[in-house]
Design a protein around this motif. Structure first.
Motif, PDB file in Angstrom:
ATOM      1  N   LEU A  64      -7.415  -2.242  -2.224  1.00 36.65           N
ATOM      2  CA  LEU A  64      -6.597  -3.374  -2.238  1.00 36.65           C
ATOM      3  C   LEU A  64      -7.475  -4.688  -1.561  1.00 36.65           C
ATOM      4  CD1 LEU A  64      -3.165  -2.117  -1.283  1.00 36.65           C
ATOM      5  CD2 LEU A  64      -3.769  -3.042  -3.497  1.00 36.65           C
ATOM      6  N   TYR A  65      -8.001  -4.472  -0.568  1.00 37.67           N
ATOM      7  CA  TYR A  65      -8.910  -5.511   0.251  1.00 37.67           C
ATOM      8  C   TYR A  65     -10.055  -5.736  -0.782  1.00 37.67           C
ATOM      9  CZ  TYR A  65      -6.108  -4.462   4.132  1.00 37.67           C
ATOM     10  OH  TYR A  65      -5.146  -4.007   5.058  1.00 37.67           O
ATOM     11  N   LYS A  66     -10.602  -4.628  -1.284  1.00 35.47           N
ATOM     12  CA  LYS A  66     -11.867  -5.157  -2.487  1.00 35.47           C
ATOM     13  C   LYS A  66     -11.403  -5.851  -3.719  1.00 35.47           C
ATOM     14  CE  LYS A  66     -15.008  -2.618  -5.602  1.00 35.47           C
ATOM     15  NZ  LYS A  66     -15.407  -1.345  -6.047  1.00 35.47           N
ATOM     16  N   PHE A  67      -9.926  -5.510  -3.858  1.00 32.72           N
ATOM     17  CA  PHE A  67      -9.602  -6.317  -5.216  1.00 32.72           C
ATOM     18  C   PHE A  67      -9.275  -7.763  -4.875  1.00 32.72           C
ATOM     19  CE2 PHE A  67      -7.718  -2.557  -7.742  1.00 32.72           C
ATOM     20  CZ  PHE A  67      -8.786  -1.996  -7.933  1.00 32.72           C
ATOM     21  N   GLU A  68      -8.943  -7.982  -3.445  1.00 33.93           N
ATOM     22  CA  GLU A  68      -8.518  -9.311  -3.215  1.00 33.93           C
ATOM     23  C   GLU A  68      -9.874 -10.057  -3.146  1.00 33.93           C
ATOM     24  OE1 GLU A  68      -5.776 -11.261   0.370  1.00 33.93           O
ATOM     25  OE2 GLU A  68      -7.123  -9.588   0.990  1.00 33.93           O
ATOM     26  N   GLU A  86      -1.730  12.885  -3.118  1.00 32.07           N
ATOM     27  CA  GLU A  86      -1.138  11.590  -2.480  1.00 32.07           C
ATOM     28  C   GLU A  86      -2.493  11.181  -1.609  1.00 32.07           C
ATOM     29  OE1 GLU A  86       1.508   9.923   0.893  1.00 32.07           O
ATOM     30  OE2 GLU A  86       2.290  11.748  -0.022  1.00 32.07           O
ATOM     31  N   PRO A  87      -2.980  10.017  -2.250  1.00 31.09           N
ATOM     32  CA  PRO A  87      -4.224   9.654  -1.619  1.00 31.09           C
ATOM     33  C   PRO A  87      -3.967   8.853  -0.111  1.00 31.09           C
ATOM     34  CG  PRO A  87      -3.657   8.071  -3.315  1.00 31.09           C
ATOM     35  CD  PRO A  87      -2.752   9.242  -3.695  1.00 31.09           C
ATOM     36  N   SER A  88      -4.914   8.924   0.563  1.00 34.27           N
ATOM     37  CA  SER A  88      -4.645   8.251   2.111  1.00 34.27           C
ATOM     38  C   SER A  88      -4.684   6.899   2.135  1.00 34.27           C
ATOM     39  CB  SER A  88      -6.011   8.907   2.640  1.00 34.27           C
ATOM     40  OG  SER A  88      -7.030   8.331   2.521  1.00 34.27           O
ATOM     41  N   ASP A 106       6.752  -8.690   6.844  1.00 34.48           N
ATOM     42  CA  ASP A 106       5.721  -7.738   7.662  1.00 34.48           C
ATOM     43  C   ASP A 106       4.852  -6.997   6.905  1.00 34.48           C
ATOM     44  OD1 ASP A 106       6.506  -8.916  10.284  1.00 34.48           O
ATOM     45  OD2 ASP A 106       8.233  -6.983  10.328  1.00 34.48           O
ATOM     46  N   ARG A 107       5.401  -6.659   5.622  1.00 32.69           N
ATOM     47  CA  ARG A 107       4.568  -6.098   4.437  1.00 32.69           C
ATOM     48  C   ARG A 107       3.419  -7.021   4.024  1.00 32.69           C
ATOM     49  NH1 ARG A 107       9.141  -2.200   2.814  1.00 32.69           N
ATOM     50  NH2 ARG A 107       8.810  -0.495   4.103  1.00 32.69           N
ATOM     51  N   LYS A 108       2.299  -6.099   3.469  1.00 43.41           N
ATOM     52  CA  LYS A 108       1.036  -6.852   2.776  1.00 43.41           C
ATOM     53  C   LYS A 108       1.372  -6.621   1.293  1.00 43.41           C
ATOM     54  CE  LYS A 108      -2.166  -6.265   6.697  1.00 43.41           C
ATOM     55  NZ  LYS A 108      -2.969  -5.704   7.159  1.00 43.41           N
ATOM     56  N   TYR A 109       1.843  -7.254   0.520  1.00 40.75           N
ATOM     57  CA  TYR A 109       2.116  -7.097  -0.770  1.00 40.75           C
ATOM     58  C   TYR A 109       0.789  -7.872  -1.686  1.00 40.75           C
ATOM     59  CZ  TYR A 109       6.922  -5.766  -0.929  1.00 40.75           C
ATOM     60  OH  TYR A 109       8.052  -5.086  -1.114  1.00 40.75           O
ATOM     61  N   PHE A 110       0.380  -7.073  -2.718  1.00 39.34           N
ATOM     62  CA  PHE A 110      -0.632  -7.856  -3.634  1.00 39.34           C
ATOM     63  C   PHE A 110      -0.259  -7.891  -4.744  1.00 39.34           C
ATOM     64  CE2 PHE A 110      -2.445  -5.668   0.240  1.00 39.34           C
ATOM     65  CZ  PHE A 110      -3.700  -6.434   0.502  1.00 39.34           C
ATOM     66  N   GLU A 111      -0.662  -8.912  -5.345  1.00 38.74           N
ATOM     67  CA  GLU A 111      -0.189  -9.140  -6.842  1.00 38.74           C
ATOM     68  C   GLU A 111      -1.466  -9.243  -7.618  1.00 38.74           C
ATOM     69  OE1 GLU A 111       3.041 -12.173  -8.646  1.00 38.74           O
ATOM     70  OE2 GLU A 111       1.336 -13.136  -7.713  1.00 38.74           O
ATOM     71  N   LEU A 112      -1.485  -8.717  -9.038  1.00 35.71           N
ATOM     72  CA  LEU A 112      -2.619  -8.904  -9.946  1.00 35.71           C
ATOM     73  C   LEU A 112      -2.669 -10.227 -10.261  1.00 35.71           C
ATOM     74  CD1 LEU A 112      -4.491  -6.566 -10.830  1.00 35.71           C
ATOM     75  CD2 LEU A 112      -3.112  -6.543 -12.992  1.00 35.71           C
ATOM     76  N   GLY A 134       0.674  -1.187  -0.014  1.00 34.20           N
ATOM     77  CA  GLY A 134      -0.126  -0.112   0.153  1.00 34.20           C
ATOM     78  C   GLY A 134       0.722   1.149   0.011  1.00 34.20           C
ATOM     79  N   TYR A 135       1.748   1.435   1.117  1.00 31.58           N
ATOM     80  CA  TYR A 135       2.709   2.424   1.062  1.00 31.58           C
ATOM     81  C   TYR A 135       3.376   2.988  -0.520  1.00 31.58           C
ATOM     82  CZ  TYR A 135       5.513   6.347   2.709  1.00 31.58           C
ATOM     83  OH  TYR A 135       6.136   7.682   2.843  1.00 31.58           O
ATOM     84  N   GLU A 136       3.882   1.719  -1.068  1.00 29.54           N
ATOM     85  CA  GLU A 136       4.547   1.987  -2.185  1.00 29.54           C
ATOM     86  C   GLU A 136       3.677   2.514  -3.395  1.00 29.54           C
ATOM     87  OE1 GLU A 136       7.207  -0.832  -5.033  1.00 29.54           O
ATOM     88  OE2 GLU A 136       5.906  -1.999  -3.542  1.00 29.54           O
ATOM     89  N   ILE A 137       2.223   2.090  -3.363  1.00 32.50           N
ATOM     90  CA  ILE A 137       1.304   2.578  -4.223  1.00 32.50           C
ATOM     91  C   ILE A 137       1.091   4.174  -4.063  1.00 32.50           C
ATOM     92  CG2 ILE A 137      -1.092   2.406  -4.830  1.00 32.50           C
ATOM     93  CD1 ILE A 137      -0.879  -0.603  -4.553  1.00 32.50           C
ATOM     94  N   LEU A 138       0.998   4.412  -2.855  1.00 35.20           N
ATOM     95  CA  LEU A 138       0.933   6.041  -2.449  1.00 35.20           C
ATOM     96  C   LEU A 138       1.827   6.530  -2.739  1.00 35.20           C
ATOM     97  CD1 LEU A 138      -0.337   5.616   1.400  1.00 35.20           C
ATOM     98  CD2 LEU A 138      -1.789   6.016  -0.475  1.00 35.20           C
TER      99      LEU A 138
END
Length: 173
Positions: free
Chosen positions: A52-56, A42-44, A71-77, A26-30
């Motif tokens: 991200l949770y909706k996409f999941e 910069e979105p919050s 410790d980071r929550k990474y997301f992959e398409l 998330g922070y990387e996306i921000l």
């Protein structure tokens, strides 16, 4: 004409695009969205993480574990996410008018603050001003960005908006 705010779905679209490039947290996306906007937006966390949770939930993205950063929550398409992105890209050209409305709307309000006697906004030392000089600076920045991104010299367009719309077969209704 837009009623308010940025075009609907802009953050979600950017998140899909960024996840297609590589898995992200998330922070990387921000930070990436901040960079894409030239540091102006910069979105919050409260807007990106729910996306991200909706996409999941929809199966468009999945969390992945990384041993180097547990410790980071990474997301992959996912493949379904790539399909959704393809659909949104097809519909993306519909958003150009919304973007233009946002940009022009903000500038018109800025100009109104600068010129309309109903608004009495004081000039504070060391702060931006609502006046002709700062308006010219904003326009100059837009021209510089145009020339940078499109690698061309800016040429003034003499057509009225109505003439421009007609020439480009744009329905302004």
């Amino acid at each position: 004409m837009r009623k308010s705010g940025p075009p609907k779905g802009l953050i979600a679209y950017l998140v899909l695009e960024l996840l297609e490039e590589k898995p992200r947290y998330g922070y990387e996306i921000l930070k990436e969205i901040r960079d894409l906007s030239g540091g102006h937006w910069e979105p919050s966390y409260g807007s990106v993480y729910p996306i991200l949770y909706k996409f999941e939930e929809k199966g468009w993205a999945e969390r992945i574990d990384r041993e180097d950063e547990p410790d980071r929550k990474y997301f992959e398409l996912t493949d379904a996410g790539r399909d959704e992105l393809a659909d949104r890209r097809e519909r993306g050209s519909e958003k150009a008018h919304d973007f233009a409305d946002v940009i022009l709307g903000f500038f018109h309000v800025y100009a109104a603050f600068s010129t309309d006697d109903r608004f009495e906004i004081p000039h504070l030392e060391g702060e931006w001003r609502f006046d002709e000089e700062f308006s010219a600076w904003i326009v100059e920045q837009l021209v510089r960005h145009h020339e940078h991104y499109f690698e061309t010299d800016f040429e003034r367009i003499t057509e009225t908006p109505e003439e421009f719309y007609e020439r480009h077969e744009i329905d302004d209704e």
